[in-house]
Design a protein around this motif. Sequence first.
Motif, PDB file in Angstrom:
ATOM      1  N   GLY A   1       3.114   6.207  -6.152  1.00  0.00           N
ATOM      2  CA  GLY A   1       2.990   6.318  -7.601  1.00  0.00           C
ATOM      3  C   GLY A   1       4.219   5.871  -8.373  1.00  0.00           C
ATOM      4  N   VAL A   2       5.229   5.342  -7.672  1.00  0.00           N
ATOM      5  CA  VAL A   2       6.440   4.896  -8.347  1.00  0.00           C
ATOM      6  C   VAL A   2       6.142   3.637  -9.169  1.00  0.00           C
ATOM      7  CG1 VAL A   2       7.234   3.362  -6.493  1.00  0.00           C
ATOM      8  CG2 VAL A   2       8.922   4.481  -7.961  1.00  0.00           C
ATOM      9  N   GLU A   3       6.883   3.448 -10.257  1.00  0.00           N
ATOM     10  CA  GLU A   3       6.762   2.216 -11.036  1.00  0.00           C
ATOM     11  C   GLU A   3       7.169   1.043 -10.153  1.00  0.00           C
ATOM     12  OE1 GLU A   3       9.398   0.288 -14.566  1.00  0.00           O
ATOM     13  OE2 GLU A   3       8.685   2.347 -14.915  1.00  0.00           O
ATOM     14  N   SER A   4       6.352  -0.017 -10.149  1.00  0.00           N
ATOM     15  CA  SER A   4       6.649  -1.122  -9.230  1.00  0.00           C
ATOM     16  C   SER A   4       6.246  -2.459  -9.830  1.00  0.00           C
ATOM     17  CB  SER A   4       5.933  -0.928  -7.888  1.00  0.00           C
ATOM     18  OG  SER A   4       4.526  -0.979  -8.064  1.00  0.00           O
ATOM     19  N   THR A   5       6.911  -3.479  -9.335  1.00  0.00           N
ATOM     20  CA  THR A   5       6.588  -4.871  -9.646  1.00  0.00           C
ATOM     21  C   THR A   5       6.580  -5.637  -8.330  1.00  0.00           C
ATOM     22  OG1 THR A   5       7.679  -4.724 -11.799  1.00  0.00           O
ATOM     23  CG2 THR A   5       7.273  -6.928 -10.935  1.00  0.00           C
ATOM     24  N   ILE A   6       5.574  -6.475  -8.142  1.00  0.00           N
ATOM     25  CA  ILE A   6       5.461  -7.272  -6.924  1.00  0.00           C
ATOM     26  C   ILE A   6       5.793  -8.722  -7.249  1.00  0.00           C
ATOM     27  CG2 ILE A   6       3.995  -7.928  -4.987  1.00  0.00           C
ATOM     28  CD1 ILE A   6       4.492  -4.900  -5.226  1.00  0.00           C
ATOM     29  N   ILE A   7       6.721  -9.285  -6.501  1.00  0.00           N
ATOM     30  CA  ILE A   7       7.146 -10.677  -6.666  1.00  0.00           C
ATOM     31  C   ILE A   7       6.602 -11.473  -5.483  1.00  0.00           C
ATOM     32  CG2 ILE A   7       9.115 -12.245  -6.905  1.00  0.00           C
ATOM     33  CD1 ILE A   7       9.004 -10.276  -9.185  1.00  0.00           C
ATOM     34  N   ARG A   8       5.816 -12.531  -5.769  1.00  0.00           N
ATOM     35  CA  ARG A   8       5.168 -13.309  -4.707  1.00  0.00           C
ATOM     36  C   ARG A   8       5.551 -14.787  -4.806  1.00  0.00           C
ATOM     37  NH1 ARG A   8       1.284  -9.793  -2.841  1.00  0.00           N
ATOM     38  NH2 ARG A   8       0.413  -8.319  -4.352  1.00  0.00           N
ATOM     39  N   PRO A   9       6.678 -15.163  -4.246  1.00  0.00           N
ATOM     40  CA  PRO A   9       7.022 -16.588  -4.270  1.00  0.00           C
ATOM     41  C   PRO A   9       6.155 -17.388  -3.309  1.00  0.00           C
ATOM     42  CG  PRO A   9       8.669 -15.347  -3.053  1.00  0.00           C
ATOM     43  CD  PRO A   9       7.705 -14.344  -3.597  1.00  0.00           C
ATOM     44  N   GLY A  10       5.829 -18.606  -3.717  1.00  0.00           N
ATOM     45  CA  GLY A  10       5.166 -19.521  -2.803  1.00  0.00           C
ATOM     46  C   GLY A  10       6.194 -20.162  -1.879  1.00  0.00           C
ATOM     47  N   MET A  11       6.034 -21.432  -1.587  1.00  0.00           N
ATOM     48  CA  MET A  11       6.968 -22.116  -0.707  1.00  0.00           C
ATOM     49  C   MET A  11       8.313 -22.283  -1.409  1.00  0.00           C
ATOM     50  SD  MET A  11       7.011 -23.241   2.388  1.00  0.00           S
ATOM     51  CE  MET A  11       5.340 -23.640   2.879  1.00  0.00           C
TER      52      MET A  11
ATOM     53  N   ARG B   1       0.836  -1.201   0.000  1.00  0.00           N
ATOM     54  CA  ARG B   1       0.000   0.000   0.000  1.00  0.00           C
ATOM     55  C   ARG B   1       0.876   1.259   0.000  1.00  0.00           C
ATOM     56  NH1 ARG B   1      -3.274  -3.334   3.365  1.00  0.00           N
ATOM     57  NH2 ARG B   1      -2.285  -2.559   5.270  1.00  0.00           N
ATOM     58  N   HIS B   2       1.958   1.237   0.769  1.00  0.00           N
ATOM     59  CA  HIS B   2       2.871   2.378   0.769  1.00  0.00           C
ATOM     60  C   HIS B   2       3.476   2.594  -0.619  1.00  0.00           C
ATOM     61  CE1 HIS B   2       2.454   2.794   5.006  1.00  0.00           C
ATOM     62  NE2 HIS B   2       3.245   1.788   5.357  1.00  0.00           N
ATOM     63  N   ILE B   3       3.889   1.502  -1.265  1.00  0.00           N
ATOM     64  CA  ILE B   3       4.485   1.608  -2.601  1.00  0.00           C
ATOM     65  C   ILE B   3       3.472   2.185  -3.583  1.00  0.00           C
ATOM     66  CG2 ILE B   3       5.405   0.287  -4.549  1.00  0.00           C
ATOM     67  CD1 ILE B   3       6.655  -1.646  -2.485  1.00  0.00           C
ATOM     68  N   ALA B   4       2.247   1.665  -3.552  1.00  0.00           N
ATOM     69  CA  ALA B   4       1.217   2.150  -4.469  1.00  0.00           C
ATOM     70  C   ALA B   4       0.929   3.632  -4.248  1.00  0.00           C
ATOM     71  CB  ALA B   4      -0.056   1.331  -4.302  1.00  0.00           C
TER      72      ALA B   4
END
Length: 294
Positions: A133-143, A127-130
């Motif tokens: 307004g900066v360009e962003s990519t979220i990486i969500r690894p599982g196990m 939420r802070h990143i959003a």
Amino acid sequence: MNRPDLPPVLVTGATGRIGRLVIDRLLAEGVPVRALARRPEAAVTLPAGVETFIGDLTVPESLDPALNGAGAAFLVWTAPPQTAAAVVERLAAHVRRIVFLSSPLRTPHPFFQQANPVAALHAEIERHIAATGVESTIIRPGMFASNSLAWWASAIRPGRAVRWPYGAAATAPVDDRDVAAVAALTLHQDGYAGADFVLTGPESLTQAEQVGVIGDALGRRIAFEEMTPDEFRNLSQDTAPSAAVEMLLAAWNAAVGQPAYVTTTVADVLGTAPRTFRQWAADHAEAFTPDSEG
């Protein structure tokens, strides 16, 4: 050789298992790398060619020297939550892109829907990143496949049975190297603004099956014995926060009887097939042998 057309990428969590692999991948692709280390003695473990800066996520202003002139930042949150907003604001004021190592907190599978304080913190940071307004990519690894080193190697090395709860719980372990490769690519290539990537391995395997795969890599059978949840709680008392233990137990319980959540994201982004758990076990077999360091 570094590519002079690219500004440096700052890697936080640089000496951790994913941060270090991201650094290796960026260097291999010729990307200038800056590493943030909390202690000078930790910096000596980093490879040649990395520009090291001493800084601390709990002291946001300490990041400024590392951020000046940087083009992107890989954020791995390894500190208490109090300074998260200030750190994100500082990153966004200097770089045009943030790639954040988060959790699969919105993934529609019961394994990922348990109460999880780490995931809650990750959601707050997102939420802070959003908000910046900066360009962003979220990486969500599982196990992570490498979790098996921490969980089972101490029993496997001396030839004991692996005793663990919920042997029938299925996950899709993702190779740390694949996670790092996706993160590195999104840090220095355009086209991934706003991307939200859930990363898993290519196959659903129960925990008992994973132990069996490690045994195949070692050329011997490893017995798996079911442990009760209460035994696991007692075993973990001095090694993990109770909230994390309860989250894992609830997640494994929820995963029994159904296939793991599997995505094709690694292949979609990298253009190559993700490493299987069997490949990971073969590559790390030495870590499960009696002569390896525990």
